[in-house]
Design a protein around this motif. Structure first.
Motif, short mmCIF file in Angstrom:
data_model
loop_
_atom_site.label_atom_id
_atom_site.label_comp_id
_atom_site.label_asym_id
_atom_site.label_seq_id
_atom_site.Cartn_x
_atom_site.Cartn_y
_atom_site.Cartn_z
N UNK A 208 50.49 84.96 -98.83
CA UNK A 208 49.41 83.92 -98.38
C UNK A 208 49.39 83.12 -99.11
N UNK A 209 49.14 81.72 -98.63
CA UNK A 209 49.42 80.39 -99.12
C UNK A 209 48.23 79.58 -98.97
N UNK A 210 47.71 79.15 -99.88
CA UNK A 210 46.39 78.33 -99.98
C UNK A 210 47.04 76.67 -100.11
N UNK A 211 47.23 75.73 -99.05
CA UNK A 211 47.56 74.59 -99.53
C UNK A 211 46.27 73.74 -99.82
N UNK A 212 46.40 72.68 -100.76
CA UNK A 212 45.20 72.06 -101.36
C UNK A 212 45.29 70.75 -100.99
N UNK A 213 44.04 70.09 -100.83
CA UNK A 213 44.17 68.57 -100.72
C UNK A 213 43.18 68.21 -102.03
N UNK A 214 43.37 67.04 -102.42
CA UNK A 214 42.64 66.51 -103.44
C UNK A 214 42.01 65.44 -103.24
N UNK A 215 40.55 65.24 -102.43
CA UNK A 215 40.19 64.07 -102.02
C UNK A 215 39.93 62.85 -103.00
N UNK A 216 40.37 61.64 -102.50
CA UNK A 216 40.21 60.64 -103.41
C UNK A 216 41.68 60.19 -103.77
N UNK A 217 42.70 61.34 -103.96
CA UNK A 217 43.90 60.98 -104.24
C UNK A 217 45.02 61.01 -103.15
N UNK A 218 44.59 62.16 -102.11
CA UNK A 218 45.38 62.32 -101.09
C UNK A 218 45.20 61.02 -100.13
N UNK A 219 46.15 60.36 -99.25
CA UNK A 219 46.00 59.52 -98.50
C UNK A 219 44.79 59.57 -97.43
N UNK A 220 44.71 60.83 -96.93
CA UNK A 220 43.40 60.96 -96.09
C UNK A 220 42.83 62.56 -96.29
N UNK A 221 41.81 62.81 -96.44
CA UNK A 221 41.19 64.19 -96.09
C UNK A 221 40.08 64.09 -95.35
N UNK A 222 39.95 64.87 -94.10
CA UNK A 222 38.85 64.84 -93.31
C UNK A 222 38.01 66.27 -93.74
N UNK A 223 36.75 65.89 -94.01
CA UNK A 223 35.76 66.88 -94.15
C UNK A 223 35.12 67.40 -93.09
N UNK A 224 34.33 68.66 -92.97
CA UNK A 224 33.96 69.23 -91.88
C UNK A 224 32.80 68.34 -91.05
N UNK A 225 32.21 67.78 -91.81
CA UNK A 225 31.22 66.72 -91.08
C UNK A 225 31.66 65.52 -90.55
N UNK A 226 33.09 65.41 -90.46
CA UNK A 226 33.72 64.26 -89.94
C UNK A 226 33.76 63.10 -90.87
N UNK A 227 33.47 63.28 -92.25
CA UNK A 227 33.74 62.18 -93.20
C UNK A 227 35.28 62.31 -93.27
N UNK A 228 35.79 61.07 -93.47
CA UNK A 228 37.31 60.74 -93.60
C UNK A 228 37.47 60.14 -95.10
N UNK A 229 37.86 61.23 -96.07
CA UNK A 229 38.01 60.47 -97.53
C UNK A 229 39.55 59.95 -97.49
N UNK A 230 39.65 58.71 -97.75
CA UNK A 230 41.00 57.91 -98.01
C UNK A 230 41.02 57.91 -99.34
N UNK A 231 42.40 57.47 -99.72
CA UNK A 231 42.79 57.58 -101.01
C UNK A 231 41.98 56.21 -101.74
N UNK A 232 41.56 56.05 -103.06
CA UNK A 232 41.31 55.09 -103.73
C UNK A 232 42.35 54.33 -104.39
#
Length: 444
Positions: A208-232
């Motif tokens: 079982x593998x869990x790949x993790x995004x680090x929002x604000x660090x990763x180039x882009x992370x989409x949240x369930x509400x549709x918010x797109x967090x892009x890297x700072x």
């Protein structure tokens, strides 16, 4: 200090330092024995956001009005290599919230949210669609950011949203036994999706593998509400010691959050805990987790995170660092910096240090040599020849397709992923990571 092994991969011998063939793997280990150490928790440091990568040119933010996913329509539709294991794969997207920790890139009043994907051996996959490699919104953002984090990636001509994985969304987990759990932390500025090739391979062999995004660090992370967090970030954090400390401390806290969440899933008192309101986990997934067989691996800054997490957290039994520095930045820039505790003190549990011959410098030599020497036989150093930094990501499989489509030159491909053939590099990376964890966590 280098020992010769008799291991072979793909018909080529694993040799001591400097002994690998052009597309071989060099290896070295420290002397035998064990070592004790204090568990040191990394303190999260809130800081300003200015930079990130690992080495290379400073990033430039997308210009206002710049196209998102330019050239996507009718562009190249990249394919991911099929996993080699006997199991079908399920995947489930998770949202984890740490309400006791503010997000360092958002500031006071915020709470830290982490997105992750769980990959696992699946049972019945009928009627379960394939998980896309990236969502359309994330793919559009990726098309703008990827050429800045990896300058040889073409800015146009690729339909990044068209790629699908081999995993079936929210399929029930294969019943029968608990399985080892592996966490993956991606490279600085990279999304978790660039670790899909290895994650799918591991899941197809029973992990079982869990790949993790680090929002604000990763180039882009989409949240369930549709918010797109892009890297700072706008450059290399290793030029800013305080910022780099925040980067790694935040990643370590994200890993602990995931570990805590997984422990809660296994607890009979929690059962099928929802990661999002109204959304249950796939059937059987909680029962498939073995909390006593946990490993962490990561690339670049994620590799730094994996190695230090092993030192910090006794719940982690083994870790693999795919080419992450084990030191803080020096002052002034370019000078040797303080070692992370994992390199300063060593570890008493298995640690794989996997690098390439195309991405090495004196700081790698200094920090990785320290970790090997002070771990007294628990740390092993391997090197892939004919490769470079991004060979340890999905780019190893994607770059040759970009070249074949005329989107990058042969020289650009070599700069991005080295000269090694993906028919060799992708299976080799998968093999090295899988066999390391199978050896130290047991058969899945």
């Amino acid at each position: 200090m280098a020992n010769r092994d008799g291991d072979t991969y793909g018909g080529r011998a694993v040799a001591g330092r400097g002994g690998a063939g052009r597309t071989g793997v060099a290896g070295r280990t420290g002397p035998g024995g064990g070592v004790g150490r204090r568990a040191v928790a990394a303190a999260a440091v809130l800081g300003g956001a200015v930079a990130l990568s690992g080495r290379g040119p400073a990033w430039a933010a997308p210009r206002p009005g710049s196209p998102r996913g330019a050239g996507a329509a009718g562009g190249l539709r990249p394919l991911l290599p099929a996993p080699s294991g006997p199991y079908r794969i399920g995947a489930s997207v998770l949202r984890l919230v740490d309400r006791e920790r503010p997000d360092p890139w958002l500031g006071a009043g915020s709470v830290r949210q982490v997105m992750a994907t769980a990959w696992y051996p699946a049972g019945d996959v009928r009627g379960r669609p394939r998980l896309p490699h990236m969502t359309p919104r994330a793919a559009g953002s990726f098309a703008s950011w990827a050429p800045r984090t990896h300058p040889r990636v073409p800015p146009t001509g690729v339909d990044w949203a068209a790629t699908t994985t081999h995993a079936h969304l929210d399929a029930p987990a294969l019943a029968g036994r608990r399985r080892p759990v592996l966490l993956y932390s991606p490279g600085g500025g990279d999304p978790r999706t660039l670790g899909t090739c290895v994650a799918e391979e591991l899941a197809s062999h029973g992990f079982v593998v869990v790949t993790i995004d680090h929002p604000g660090d990763a180039s882009e992370v989409e949240l369930p509400d549709g918010t797109l967090r892009e890297t700072v970030f706008r450059g290399d954090p290793r030029t800013d010691p305080e910022l780099f400390q925040t980067v790694i401390a935040t990643r370590l806290a994200d890993v602990r959050l995931v570990l805590d969440h997984l422990a809660g899933l296994v607890s009979p008192a929690v059962g099928h805990r929802c990661d999002q309101p109204g959304r249950a986990l796939p059937r059987g997934l909680a029962r498939a987790l073995d909390p006593h067989r946990v490993g962490v691996y990561g690339h670049s800054a994620g590799g730094t995170t994996a190695a230090q997490a092993l030192y910090d957290d006794r719940r982690i039994a083994a870790a693999a660092n795919l080419e992450g520095y084990l030191s803080h930045p020096g002052t002034p820039t370019g000078h040797p910096g303080p070692l992370f505790p994992v390199a300063r003190d060593g570890v008493d549990r298995p640690l794989l240090l996997l690098g390439t011959d195309g991405f090495r410098d004196a700081e790698f030599e200094r920090t990785w040599s320290a970790a090997v020497a002070r771990s007294r036989g628990h740390a092993t150093w391997r090197q892939m020849a004919g490769a470079t930094h991004a060979t340890l990501t999905d780019y190893a499989a994607l770059a040759p397709q970009l070249q074949a489509a005329g989107l990058i030159t042969a020289e650009a491909r070599a700069e991005l992923v080295g000269t090694i053939d993906p028919a060799r590099s992708v299976p080799l990376l998968r093999h090295l990571v899988r066999t390391f964890f199978a050896r130290h966590l047991g058969t899945p």
